[in-house]
Motif scaffolding. Sequence first.
Motif, PDB file in Angstrom:
ATOM      1  N   LEU A   1       0.840  -1.199   0.000  1.00  0.00           N
ATOM      2  CA  LEU A   1       0.000   0.000   0.000  1.00  0.00           C
ATOM      3  C   LEU A   1       0.879   1.255   0.000  1.00  0.00           C
ATOM      4  N   GLN A   2       0.430   2.281  -0.697  1.00  0.00           N
ATOM      5  CA  GLN A   2       1.204   3.518  -0.811  1.00  0.00           C
ATOM      6  C   GLN A   2       0.566   4.671  -0.053  1.00  0.00           C
ATOM      7  N   PHE A   3      -0.771   4.550   0.220  1.00  0.00           N
ATOM      8  CA  PHE A   3      -1.492   5.673   0.829  1.00  0.00           C
ATOM      9  C   PHE A   3      -2.320   5.167   1.997  1.00  0.00           C
ATOM     10  N   HIS A   4      -2.491   6.085   2.961  1.00  0.00           N
ATOM     11  CA  HIS A   4      -3.390   5.767   4.060  1.00  0.00           C
ATOM     12  C   HIS A   4      -4.841   5.889   3.628  1.00  0.00           C
ATOM     13  N   ALA A   5      -5.116   6.845   2.717  1.00  0.00           N
ATOM     14  CA  ALA A   5      -6.510   7.060   2.332  1.00  0.00           C
ATOM     15  C   ALA A   5      -6.594   7.674   0.949  1.00  0.00           C
ATOM     16  N   PHE A   6      -7.639   7.273   0.260  1.00  0.00           N
ATOM     17  CA  PHE A   6      -8.039   7.866  -1.016  1.00  0.00           C
ATOM     18  C   PHE A   6      -9.286   8.676  -0.723  1.00  0.00           C
ATOM     19  N   VAL A   7      -9.288   9.946  -1.114  1.00  0.00           N
ATOM     20  CA  VAL A   7     -10.389  10.851  -0.776  1.00  0.00           C
ATOM     21  C   VAL A   7     -11.212  11.122  -2.021  1.00  0.00           C
ATOM     22  N   SER A   8     -12.542  10.924  -1.889  1.00  0.00           N
ATOM     23  CA  SER A   8     -13.484  11.220  -2.982  1.00  0.00           C
ATOM     24  C   SER A   8     -14.449  12.281  -2.470  1.00  0.00           C
ATOM     25  N   TYR A   9     -14.616  13.360  -3.248  1.00  0.00           N
ATOM     26  CA  TYR A   9     -15.489  14.451  -2.795  1.00  0.00           C
ATOM     27  C   TYR A   9     -15.965  15.219  -4.010  1.00  0.00           C
ATOM     28  N   SER A  10     -16.950  16.033  -3.813  1.00  0.00           N
ATOM     29  CA  SER A  10     -17.471  16.895  -4.869  1.00  0.00           C
ATOM     30  C   SER A  10     -16.638  18.178  -4.936  1.00  0.00           C
ATOM     31  N   GLY A  11     -16.579  18.733  -6.138  1.00  0.00           N
ATOM     32  CA  GLY A  11     -15.801  19.958  -6.280  1.00  0.00           C
ATOM     33  C   GLY A  11     -16.332  21.074  -5.410  1.00  0.00           C
TER      34      GLY A  11
ATOM     35  N   ILE B   1      -9.418   3.221 -10.198  1.00  0.00           N
ATOM     36  CA  ILE B   1      -9.349   1.832  -9.732  1.00  0.00           C
ATOM     37  C   ILE B   1      -7.974   1.549  -9.142  1.00  0.00           C
ATOM     38  N   HIS B   2      -6.959   2.031  -9.825  1.00  0.00           N
ATOM     39  CA  HIS B   2      -5.587   1.760  -9.385  1.00  0.00           C
ATOM     40  C   HIS B   2      -5.319   2.326  -7.995  1.00  0.00           C
ATOM     41  N   PHE B   3      -5.674   3.612  -7.771  1.00  0.00           N
ATOM     42  CA  PHE B   3      -5.323   4.256  -6.512  1.00  0.00           C
ATOM     43  C   PHE B   3      -6.255   3.853  -5.371  1.00  0.00           C
ATOM     44  N   ILE B   4      -7.448   3.427  -5.696  1.00  0.00           N
ATOM     45  CA  ILE B   4      -8.298   2.868  -4.631  1.00  0.00           C
ATOM     46  C   ILE B   4      -7.681   1.588  -4.103  1.00  0.00           C
ATOM     47  N   GLU B   5      -7.100   0.806  -5.007  1.00  0.00           N
ATOM     48  CA  GLU B   5      -6.475  -0.437  -4.599  1.00  0.00           C
ATOM     49  C   GLU B   5      -5.169  -0.184  -3.832  1.00  0.00           C
ATOM     50  N   LYS B   6      -4.484   0.930  -4.109  1.00  0.00           N
ATOM     51  CA  LYS B   6      -3.221   1.239  -3.445  1.00  0.00           C
ATOM     52  C   LYS B   6      -3.420   1.968  -2.123  1.00  0.00           C
ATOM     53  N   SER B   7      -4.689   2.247  -1.790  1.00  0.00           N
ATOM     54  CA  SER B   7      -4.978   2.993  -0.555  1.00  0.00           C
ATOM     55  C   SER B   7      -5.548   2.044   0.482  1.00  0.00           C
ATOM     56  N   TYR B   8      -5.134   2.300   1.743  1.00  0.00           N
ATOM     57  CA  TYR B   8      -5.600   1.480   2.852  1.00  0.00           C
ATOM     58  C   TYR B   8      -7.098   1.707   3.082  1.00  0.00           C
ATOM     59  N   LYS B   9      -7.562   2.944   2.981  1.00  0.00           N
ATOM     60  CA  LYS B   9      -8.960   3.293   3.154  1.00  0.00           C
ATOM     61  C   LYS B   9      -9.399   4.193   2.024  1.00  0.00           C
ATOM     62  N   SER B  10     -10.729   4.232   1.845  1.00  0.00           N
ATOM     63  CA  SER B  10     -11.329   5.160   0.881  1.00  0.00           C
ATOM     64  C   SER B  10     -12.298   6.035   1.649  1.00  0.00           C
ATOM     65  N   ILE B  11     -12.004   7.374   1.653  1.00  0.00           N
ATOM     66  CA  ILE B  11     -12.841   8.320   2.393  1.00  0.00           C
ATOM     67  C   ILE B  11     -13.772   9.008   1.414  1.00  0.00           C
ATOM     68  N   PHE B  12     -15.062   8.988   1.719  1.00  0.00           N
ATOM     69  CA  PHE B  12     -16.071   9.622   0.872  1.00  0.00           C
ATOM     70  C   PHE B  12     -16.718  10.745   1.679  1.00  0.00           C
TER      71      PHE B  12
ATOM     72  N   HIS C   1     -19.931   8.878  -7.847  1.00  0.00           N
ATOM     73  CA  HIS C   1     -20.658   7.602  -7.797  1.00  0.00           C
ATOM     74  C   HIS C   1     -19.801   6.478  -8.354  1.00  0.00           C
ATOM     75  N   TYR C   2     -19.006   6.790  -9.406  1.00  0.00           N
ATOM     76  CA  TYR C   2     -18.062   5.792  -9.933  1.00  0.00           C
ATOM     77  C   TYR C   2     -17.104   5.333  -8.836  1.00  0.00           C
ATOM     78  N   GLU C   3     -16.512   6.341  -8.157  1.00  0.00           N
ATOM     79  CA  GLU C   3     -15.528   6.008  -7.132  1.00  0.00           C
ATOM     80  C   GLU C   3     -16.160   5.192  -6.004  1.00  0.00           C
ATOM     81  N   LEU C   4     -17.389   5.575  -5.596  1.00  0.00           N
ATOM     82  CA  LEU C   4     -18.079   4.818  -4.542  1.00  0.00           C
ATOM     83  C   LEU C   4     -18.353   3.384  -4.997  1.00  0.00           C
ATOM     84  N   TYR C   5     -18.741   3.233  -6.242  1.00  0.00           N
ATOM     85  CA  TYR C   5     -19.052   1.890  -6.773  1.00  0.00           C
ATOM     86  C   TYR C   5     -17.802   1.002  -6.748  1.00  0.00           C
ATOM     87  N   PHE C   6     -16.659   1.559  -7.250  1.00  0.00           N
ATOM     88  CA  PHE C   6     -15.440   0.739  -7.319  1.00  0.00           C
ATOM     89  C   PHE C   6     -14.865   0.473  -5.939  1.00  0.00           C
ATOM     90  N   ALA C   7     -14.991   1.431  -5.061  1.00  0.00           N
ATOM     91  CA  ALA C   7     -14.510   1.200  -3.694  1.00  0.00           C
ATOM     92  C   ALA C   7     -15.340   0.119  -3.004  1.00  0.00           C
TER      93      ALA C   7
END
Length: 872
Positions: free
Chosen positions: A715-725, A764-775, A788-794
Amino acid sequence: MLKAVAKRKKKLEVEEVLEFLIAMPERQVVLRFPECSWWRTQDSQDIRGHPCRKDLYPCRKCSEGYSSCLRNVYCHTMTKMNSVIFYVIIVLGLILIKIQLSDGSELIIKRPRANLTHVPKDLPLTTTTLDLSQNNISELQTSDILSLSKLRALMMPYNRLQYLDIGVFEFNTELEYLDLSHNELRVISCHPTVNFKHLDLSFNAFAALPICKEFGNMSQLNFLGLSGSRVQSASVQPIAHLYISQVLLVLGDTYGEREDPECLQHINTGALHVVFPEKREFGFMLDVSVSTVNSLELSNIKCGHENSTCSHFLSALLKLRKNPGLSSLTLNNIETSWDSFLEILQSVWHSPVKYFSISNMTLQGQVEFRNFNYSDTSLKALSIHQVVSEVYSLPQKYIYGIFSNMNIQNFTVSGTRMLHMLCPSKVSPFLYLDFTDNLLTDTVFKDCRNLVELKTLSLQKNQLKKLENTILMSAEMKSLEKLDVSQNFLQYSEEENLCSWTESLLVLNLSSNMLTDSVFRCLPPKVKVLDLHNNRIMSIPKDITYLQDLQELNVASNSLTDLPGCRAFSSLSVLVIEHNLVSHPSVDFFQSCQKIRSLTAGNNPFRCTCELREFIRNIGHISGEVVEGWPDAYRCDSPESAKGTPLQDFHMSPLSCDTVLLIVTVGATLLGLVAIMAFLWLYFDLPWYLRMMCQWTQTRHRARNIPEEELQRKLQFHAFVSYSGHDSTWVKNELLPNLEKDGIQICLHERNFIPGKSIMENIIHFIEKSYKSIFVLSPHFIQSEWCHYELYFAHHNLFHEGSDNLILILLEPIPQYSIPSKYHKLKSLMAQRTYLEWPMENSKHRLFWANLRATINVKLVSQAETTCHIQR
């Protein structure tokens, strides 16, 4: 133990009960009255010594005396035997009065050939008929049948009884039928109270006739069977005044030593059967011409052998002429010569006898030619059954000529192995001819024109082979109505083109032959009853003779596969077609056969499929009136799963049998399923999920081409962050500073997305490289398709990797109704998973960041790249 239970309609007479118990064998008995009971023990000698007697130990309330005790006391006594105490409670309800049975009620007990040596003790008290024939019973006592107060018929033939005391039936007041024939009785003791209707003592070992003076009181006697070696007029006198419908007299082996020829003249009967000693030459002087007899039967006649004559027997027959009321004469078991037989026949010919029958006759010797005198006769019917001729060379034409020219109406010759029968030399008065069980061939009565009065002809069980010859024979019998040629070897060939049945024929029996379908093309035009059972018929042709008068048709035991219609049988009312090969009968049978009132179609191999449903429905509606043997004889033979099932219990759903209904039902179901699938497709935005799945699949497929060492990176990251602009300000000003100051590596697309790869592959790549996914959830988040894409893949990665990698932060409240239907996973996650809610109070912020850091804090093996930032 004996038990008797019944309803009493009278009070029991106490003395009657006591007398009965005295006569019973030694045993423990309890007699139970409504208010008193006592028992008799095995060592008691007198039942009168009951506890109510003052010389024995008294029971309670017995001091009043005997009668009072019987009315009021209920007591039990114990007996001690050999220092062992037996407590016996044996309930015996003794019913000694008449039980008023309802009219027609019967209980028949049959125990023949059971190797019994005594009358059973377990017989029901309501037994009305008892059959104990063919056993080894040698004694009959009062106690054997005393409790059978309703006994009306007792049959004990073929046992070993030697002595009879009719007094044993004293308490069987309803007994009216007693058969003790074929025993070893020698002595009889009478009783005045018995009044039989049927009493058979024949075939026993009595020396003299067993007739007591008490027999004279049997005013209802209809049948009396006697046996004895001495028959005297005096022995018959006690019953001389009685009119007995039937009398059977069996003469013993020593009969004739002191013969009284007139002894039978005192018997007043309508039917007399005399059985002479077997295997003895008939040399008796007995006069059998009893004036009141109209039916006489004589058995065991042996005369005319080896130069002896039948003079004594012929003399007895001559005496019959003085009895004008004699109408029937039967001779059984005769051994004589041909000449003596013809003399017997001639003697009876001129007697008053109208019906003469001979059975089981053995003939010897040659035949002497003599003219037979046919004049002056009262004879109407002659029957000859079972004749064995021990002479192989006979003038058959002479003998057949005597029979064929008899001027009588009915003539029967059966079981004689007769080879031929001549046509009468002139017009014959024969109305009935029966030549059953002989050896007659197709030449019988060929071209015979003198049987024009004949109405009934039976040629059953002979050697007939061609139906054409039978047709030609019948054509000359202008009055023939009934013809029976069953159990022959008849076949019919259409090539002969002969079908000239006599038009008078109404009843035809062609059963048990070798006839095929073609027989239906040549049948008597006016036949009403036709029997074709047990032939080789496979179908009934359509081009058959139209039989408009046919009412009864029997085609059982053939090979028919369907019920015949009634097109050619418009008057058919009775059809028998059982034991054929009918598997699925025609549905229109009952429509075409409107006059049918009796159908016997059981025991066929019915195939229980859809085709049979209509037939079962029709047959069930009319089974009570028309269908014989329903429902027991009507069962499924196939398929194997239904074999043995009664047709009335066989059911198939209309859907499985109606093709149109099946198509409509399946079509409607499919349309419903399509409509439901379309609704679900649109409601849950399935096309969107399908596209996402395709992207995921493509990405995973490309990942297979990546070297293995690259796929195994940590793993390379503690968290992947998904948010609206619209929420980027909060992410940059609040989220990043509070997390990264503690060394937590956050992946934002602005810092780490790889140039040249598609956005989908980067996500997809960075969600897999992250320990958690923060939405970061807010009303703006649910409006963003990339979020919604990011939430679906996570979420998909959650199940693929088997880890809990989703963290939901609720930045602003989101109403459930505002979430689009295609965000079905978001609704599910918010309902099922715990999320962090951003507090509005500043005092709570430190606790919020502490919880979040604790959730994502993990030691990474390799340092991550610079922070990646995604903004929509």
